[in-house]
Design an enzyme around this catalytic site. Structure first.
Site, PDB file in Angstrom:
ATOM      1  N   SER A  11       7.340  36.313  12.835  1.00 27.02           N
ATOM      2  CA  SER A  11       6.170  35.915  12.048  1.00 27.02           C
ATOM      3  C   SER A  11       5.277  34.917  12.779  1.00 27.02           C
ATOM      4  CB  SER A  11       6.616  35.315  10.708  1.00 27.02           C
ATOM      5  OG  SER A  11       7.419  34.168  10.917  1.00 27.02           O
ATOM      6  N   SER A 126      17.893  32.085  24.932  1.00 26.47           N
ATOM      7  CA  SER A 126      18.537  30.815  25.205  1.00 26.47           C
ATOM      8  C   SER A 126      17.414  29.793  25.398  1.00 26.47           C
ATOM      9  CB  SER A 126      19.436  30.928  26.423  1.00 26.47           C
ATOM     10  OG  SER A 126      20.032  29.693  26.732  1.00 26.47           O
ATOM     11  N   TYR A 140      20.747  21.372  19.257  1.00 25.07           N
ATOM     12  CA  TYR A 140      19.935  22.502  19.718  1.00 25.07           C
ATOM     13  C   TYR A 140      20.495  22.993  21.050  1.00 25.07           C
ATOM     14  CZ  TYR A 140      15.995  25.144  21.582  1.00 25.07           C
ATOM     15  OH  TYR A 140      15.216  26.131  22.134  1.00 25.07           O
ATOM     16  N   LYS A 144      22.378  26.648  22.127  1.00 21.40           N
ATOM     17  CA  LYS A 144      21.938  27.496  23.240  1.00 21.40           C
ATOM     18  C   LYS A 144      23.027  27.635  24.309  1.00 21.40           C
ATOM     19  CE  LYS A 144      17.855  28.332  21.526  1.00 21.40           C
ATOM     20  NZ  LYS A 144      17.494  29.687  21.062  1.00 21.40           N
TER      21      LYS A 144
END
Length: 271
Positions: A11, A126, A140, A144
């Site tokens: 989106s 990633s 975060y 990853k």
């Protein structure tokens, strides 16, 4: 016959730019978002990547309409900034569940169909934060790093079925990711972490807002899809960030941490 492509988080940002470019090239593209959305060039599905039933429903719909999924692009993700020490269980669950759990959910839903057709391609997002631990973006980075290990192992498991796995490791890009980042209130309120976090966050946002445009990455995605022998990893970043990824391979861990501390201004008295 043009490939059928599923891309999550379409989106806005990377997902939208990539879906638009792929659609313009004649691919059959399905995008997803958590809330209802539409696009004139490709079909949007409502999907919460953290919800396995929602993921299954979306994948089943594509299979019923197209009979196959040739390419899965796991792009959906989010970020929470703050101290690792003060992160709440809910913040950790949302961060890890969206970025890593969502990737796993999509792969597990799509792989049975790819194995059946003995071909397919999965591209997992990633980050350069997946090869170095970014201060005040620790969970975060953890999400990853998890994608890195998962994708490497997955590649070894499914290559024999004609399925390729690739990761893209973006650096700083000017997208809506910066504005949508959630920040830890406990960190902002803490007398030790608060001032350092604000200083570091200011630098992070400046770098992101001045980063590369999403179309740079979308063009790279198209090249990966059209490559005869796609690689496992692709760093997509400016020269400085690309060099930092290379540098990390060759210097001491302690030295690299000191470089990160200096760059992100995490030393208590650093201006």
């Amino acid at each position: 016959m043009k490939k059928v492509i599923l891309i999550t988080g379409a989106s806005s940002g990377f997902g939208k730019a990539t879906a638009e470019l792929l659609s313009s090239k004649g691919y059959t593209v399905y995008g997803t978002s958590r809330k209802p959305a539409s696009h004139p060039e490709f079909k949007m599905l409502v999907m919460d990547v953290r919800d396995r039933e929602s993921v299954k429903a979306g994948v089943d719909l594509i299979i019923s309409e197209q009979g196959r999924i040739d390419v899965l692009i796991n792009n959906a993700g989010m970020g929470i900034g703050g101290s690792l020490e003060l992160a709440t269980p809910d913040e950790i669950d949302i961060q890890m569940g969206t970025n890593f759990g969502g990737c796993v959910n999509l792969c597990q839903a799509v792989l049975p169909y790819m194995r059946r057709q003995r071909k397919g391609q999965i591209i997992n997002f990633s980050s350069i934060g997946g090869v170095m631990g970014l201060p005040y973006q620790g969970f975060y980075s953890a999400s990853k790093f998890a994608i890195e290990g998962f994708s490497e192992a997955l590649s070894a498991e499914v290559k024999g079925f004609g399925i390729t796995i690739s990761m893209v490791e973006p650096g700083d890009f000017a997208t809506g990711f910066t504005a949508s980042r959630k920040n830890s209130q406990a960190t902002l309120d803490d007398p030790d972490y608060g001032p350092i976090f604000r200083r570091s966050l200011s630098l992070i946002e400046k770098e992101e807002n001045g980063g590369l445009k999403p179309d740079v990455l979308s063009r790279k995605i198209v090249k990966i899809i059209e490559s005869r022998r796609p690689r496992l990893r692709y760093v997509v970043a400016n020269l400085e960030q690309w060099a930092s990824v290379v540098l990390k391979r060759f210097i001491s861990g302690n030295w690299f941490v000191d470089i990160l501390r200096g760059y992100y201004k995490t030393k208590p008295n650093q201006q």
